[in-house]
Design a protein around this motif. Structure first.
Motif, PDB file in Angstrom:
ATOM      1  N   THR A 148       5.372   3.791 -15.486  1.00 19.11           N
ATOM      2  CA  THR A 148       5.251   3.544 -16.925  1.00 19.11           C
ATOM      3  C   THR A 148       4.914   2.076 -17.153  1.00 19.11           C
ATOM      4  O   THR A 148       4.327   1.439 -16.289  1.00 19.11           O
ATOM      5  CB  THR A 148       6.539   3.965 -17.661  1.00 19.11           C
ATOM      6  OG1 THR A 148       7.646   3.261 -17.096  1.00 19.11           O
ATOM      7  CG2 THR A 148       6.777   5.467 -17.557  1.00 19.11           C
ATOM      8  N   PHE A 149       5.303   1.524 -18.291  1.00 18.90           N
ATOM      9  CA  PHE A 149       4.752   0.256 -18.733  1.00 18.90           C
ATOM     10  C   PHE A 149       5.781  -0.879 -18.799  1.00 18.90           C
ATOM     11  O   PHE A 149       5.629  -1.894 -18.134  1.00 18.90           O
ATOM     12  CB  PHE A 149       4.058   0.467 -20.081  1.00 18.90           C
ATOM     13  CG  PHE A 149       3.199   1.705 -20.061  1.00 18.90           C
ATOM     14  CD1 PHE A 149       2.010   1.721 -19.344  1.00 18.90           C
ATOM     15  CD2 PHE A 149       3.618   2.870 -20.669  1.00 18.90           C
ATOM     16  CE1 PHE A 149       1.235   2.862 -19.274  1.00 18.90           C
ATOM     17  CE2 PHE A 149       2.839   4.023 -20.612  1.00 18.90           C
ATOM     18  CZ  PHE A 149       1.646   4.015 -19.914  1.00 18.90           C
ATOM     19  N   VAL A 150       6.835  -0.715 -19.568  1.00 22.49           N
ATOM     20  CA  VAL A 150       7.873  -1.741 -19.663  1.00 22.49           C
ATOM     21  C   VAL A 150       8.725  -1.730 -18.391  1.00 22.49           C
ATOM     22  O   VAL A 150       9.130  -2.787 -17.900  1.00 22.49           O
ATOM     23  CB  VAL A 150       8.754  -1.533 -20.917  1.00 22.49           C
ATOM     24  CG1 VAL A 150       9.907  -2.536 -20.957  1.00 22.49           C
ATOM     25  CG2 VAL A 150       7.911  -1.638 -22.188  1.00 22.49           C
ATOM     26  N   CYS A 151       8.986  -0.569 -17.850  1.00 24.23           N
ATOM     27  CA  CYS A 151       9.882  -0.426 -16.685  1.00 24.23           C
ATOM     28  C   CYS A 151       9.505  -1.331 -15.511  1.00 24.23           C
ATOM     29  O   CYS A 151      10.372  -2.037 -14.986  1.00 24.23           O
ATOM     30  CB  CYS A 151       9.952   1.031 -16.243  1.00 24.23           C
ATOM     31  SG  CYS A 151      10.618   2.134 -17.514  1.00 24.23           S
ATOM     32  N   PRO A 152       8.236  -1.373 -15.086  1.00 25.16           N
ATOM     33  CA  PRO A 152       7.946  -2.236 -13.941  1.00 25.16           C
ATOM     34  C   PRO A 152       8.172  -3.716 -14.235  1.00 25.16           C
ATOM     35  O   PRO A 152       8.552  -4.476 -13.338  1.00 25.16           O
ATOM     36  CB  PRO A 152       6.481  -1.942 -13.604  1.00 25.16           C
ATOM     37  CG  PRO A 152       5.927  -1.231 -14.774  1.00 25.16           C
ATOM     38  CD  PRO A 152       7.072  -0.587 -15.489  1.00 25.16           C
ATOM     39  N   THR A 153       7.980  -4.125 -15.489  1.00 27.49           N
ATOM     40  CA  THR A 153       8.230  -5.535 -15.815  1.00 27.49           C
ATOM     41  C   THR A 153       9.716  -5.859 -15.702  1.00 27.49           C
ATOM     42  O   THR A 153      10.091  -6.936 -15.228  1.00 27.49           O
ATOM     43  CB  THR A 153       7.718  -5.902 -17.218  1.00 27.49           C
ATOM     44  OG1 THR A 153       8.479  -5.228 -18.229  1.00 27.49           O
ATOM     45  CG2 THR A 153       6.238  -5.560 -17.373  1.00 27.49           C
ATOM     46  N   GLU A 154      10.569  -4.924 -16.117  1.00 24.38           N
ATOM     47  CA  GLU A 154      12.014  -5.121 -15.998  1.00 24.38           C
ATOM     48  C   GLU A 154      12.464  -5.123 -14.540  1.00 24.38           C
ATOM     49  O   GLU A 154      13.264  -5.965 -14.130  1.00 24.38           O
ATOM     50  CB  GLU A 154      12.767  -3.990 -16.714  1.00 24.38           C
ATOM     51  CG  GLU A 154      12.654  -3.995 -18.198  1.00 24.38           C
ATOM     52  CD  GLU A 154      13.544  -2.926 -18.777  1.00 24.38           C
ATOM     53  OE1 GLU A 154      14.392  -3.274 -19.616  1.00 24.38           O
ATOM     54  OE2 GLU A 154      13.393  -1.748 -18.394  1.00 24.38           O
ATOM     55  N   LEU A 155      11.965  -4.176 -13.773  1.00 18.77           N
ATOM     56  CA  LEU A 155      12.361  -4.069 -12.372  1.00 18.77           C
ATOM     57  C   LEU A 155      11.905  -5.301 -11.587  1.00 18.77           C
ATOM     58  O   LEU A 155      12.628  -5.798 -10.717  1.00 18.77           O
ATOM     59  CB  LEU A 155      11.828  -2.781 -11.760  1.00 18.77           C
ATOM     60  CG  LEU A 155      12.396  -1.486 -12.367  1.00 18.77           C
ATOM     61  CD1 LEU A 155      11.735  -0.269 -11.741  1.00 18.77           C
ATOM     62  CD2 LEU A 155      13.893  -1.412 -12.236  1.00 18.77           C
ATOM     63  N   GLU A 156      10.721  -5.811 -11.902  1.00 15.57           N
ATOM     64  CA  GLU A 156      10.246  -7.020 -11.240  1.00 15.57           C
ATOM     65  C   GLU A 156      11.116  -8.227 -11.624  1.00 15.57           C
ATOM     66  O   GLU A 156      11.478  -9.042 -10.770  1.00 15.57           O
ATOM     67  CB  GLU A 156       8.789  -7.298 -11.605  1.00 15.57           C
ATOM     68  CG  GLU A 156       8.245  -8.549 -10.947  1.00 15.57           C
ATOM     69  CD  GLU A 156       6.796  -8.811 -11.304  1.00 15.57           C
ATOM     70  OE1 GLU A 156       6.053  -9.244 -10.398  1.00 15.57           O
ATOM     71  OE2 GLU A 156       6.399  -8.599 -12.470  1.00 15.57           O
ATOM     72  N   ASP A 157      11.466  -8.343 -12.901  1.00 16.83           N
ATOM     73  CA  ASP A 157      12.329  -9.436 -13.348  1.00 16.83           C
ATOM     74  C   ASP A 157      13.682  -9.363 -12.638  1.00 16.83           C
ATOM     75  O   ASP A 157      14.215 -10.377 -12.195  1.00 16.83           O
ATOM     76  CB  ASP A 157      12.505  -9.373 -14.867  1.00 16.83           C
ATOM     77  CG  ASP A 157      13.306 -10.532 -15.417  1.00 16.83           C
ATOM     78  OD1 ASP A 157      13.100 -11.681 -14.976  1.00 16.83           O
ATOM     79  OD2 ASP A 157      14.149 -10.286 -16.305  1.00 16.83           O
ATOM     80  N   LEU A 158      14.214  -8.170 -12.505  1.00 16.24           N
ATOM     81  CA  LEU A 158      15.471  -7.984 -11.796  1.00 16.24           C
ATOM     82  C   LEU A 158      15.322  -8.393 -10.325  1.00 16.24           C
ATOM     83  O   LEU A 158      16.198  -9.061  -9.771  1.00 16.24           O
ATOM     84  CB  LEU A 158      15.914  -6.523 -11.926  1.00 16.24           C
ATOM     85  CG  LEU A 158      17.335  -6.170 -11.584  1.00 16.24           C
ATOM     86  CD1 LEU A 158      18.344  -6.994 -12.367  1.00 16.24           C
ATOM     87  CD2 LEU A 158      17.574  -4.680 -11.838  1.00 16.24           C
ATOM     88  N   GLN A 159      14.214  -8.027  -9.704  1.00 15.50           N
ATOM     89  CA  GLN A 159      13.957  -8.438  -8.316  1.00 15.50           C
ATOM     90  C   GLN A 159      13.867  -9.960  -8.209  1.00 15.50           C
ATOM     91  O   GLN A 159      14.370 -10.549  -7.252  1.00 15.50           O
ATOM     92  CB  GLN A 159      12.666  -7.805  -7.781  1.00 15.50           C
ATOM     93  CG  GLN A 159      12.321  -8.208  -6.358  1.00 15.50           C
ATOM     94  CD  GLN A 159      13.359  -7.778  -5.335  1.00 15.50           C
ATOM     95  OE1 GLN A 159      13.888  -6.676  -5.386  1.00 15.50           O
ATOM     96  NE2 GLN A 159      13.651  -8.652  -4.386  1.00 15.50           N
TER      97      GLN A 159
END
Length: 187
Positions: free
Chosen positions: A44-55
Motif C-alpha cells: 500500500t502507500f502510507v504503510c511502507p513509509t511508516e515501516l521504513e521510519d520505524l526501521q
C-alpha cells in the motif's frame, strides 16, 4: 474499554523475520520492552513509509531493550513477497507478523470489521507483557517513530522510578514530577 494496564492476550502466529518464517506468541513479548505496530496492508502507500521510519529508529529502539513486531492481516508469505519486491521494505530487520485469522488485531481491538484490515495501532508493552501506551490513527495518517521513542523512554523512566511522573514534552534527562499534596494547585 481501555487496554492500558491489561496483559496481552494469548496468540500464536507466523511471521517473516530476516529471511525466515518464525512462530511468534504473546510469550515472546515478555522479558523485554516490545512495540506491537499494526498497519492496514502490505503493498500500500502510507504503510511502507511508516515501516521504513520505524526501521530507521530500530537500532535506537534495540539499544533501549525494545523489540518491534509489525502486524497486518496479510500472511507471512505476503510479508516475504513484499520484502522481496520493495526497496523500502527490503531494509526491514524487525519481525513482521501475519494475522490472516485477525485474532491478534481483535485482541488489540484494532480490527476494522468492515474492511478486515487493522487500523494503525501502536502499543508499548512492558517486560511483564502489560500494555503501557496505545496510539490509534486513522487509515490516512502515518505515525512518527521519533515520537514513539520518546514515549518508550518515558515509560521506562516511570517503571524504573516509582513515585515519579513525566510531564508534557518530557525528554530524557529533563525534570520529572513527584505527585504529592504539596503540588496540588502549584503546577
Amino acid at each position: 474499554m481501555s487496554l492500558i494496564g491489561k496483559e496481552v492476550l494469548p496468540f500464536r502466529a507466523k511471521a517473516f523475520h530476516n529471511g525466515k518464517f518464525i512462530d511468534v506468541t504473546e510469550q515472546d513479548l515478555k522479558g523485554k520492552w516490545s512495540v506491537v505496530f499494526f498497519y492496514p496492508a502490505d503493498f500500500t502507500f502510507v504503510c511502507p513509509t511508516e515501516l521504513e521510519d520505524l526501521q530507521n529508529h530500530y537500532e535506537e529502539l534495540k539499544a533501549l531493550g525494545v523489540e518491534v513486531y509489525a502486524v497486518s492481516t496479510d500472511t507471512h508469505f505476503t510479508h516475504k513477497a513484499w520484502h522481496d519486491s520493495s526497496e523500502t521494505i527490503k531494509k526491514i530487520t524487525y519481525v513482521m507478523i501475519g494475522d490472516p485469522s485477525q485474532k491478534i488485531s481483535r485482541n488489540f481491538e484494532v480490527l476494522n470489521e468492515e474492511t478486515g484490515l487493522a487500523d494503525r495501532g501502536t502499543f508499548i508493552i512492558d517486560p511483564d507483557g502489560v500494555i503501557q501506551a496505545v496510539e490509534i490513527n486513522s487509515e490516512g495518517m502515518g505515525r512518527d517513530a521519533s515520537v514513539l521513542v520518546q514515549k518508550i523512554k518515558a515509560a521506562q523512566y516511570i517503571r524504573n522510578h516509582p513515585g515519579e511522573v513525566c510531564p508534557a514534552k518530557w525528554s530524557e534527562g529533563a525534570a520529572t514530577l513527584k505527585p504529592s499534596i504539596d503540588l496540588v494547585g502549584k503546577i
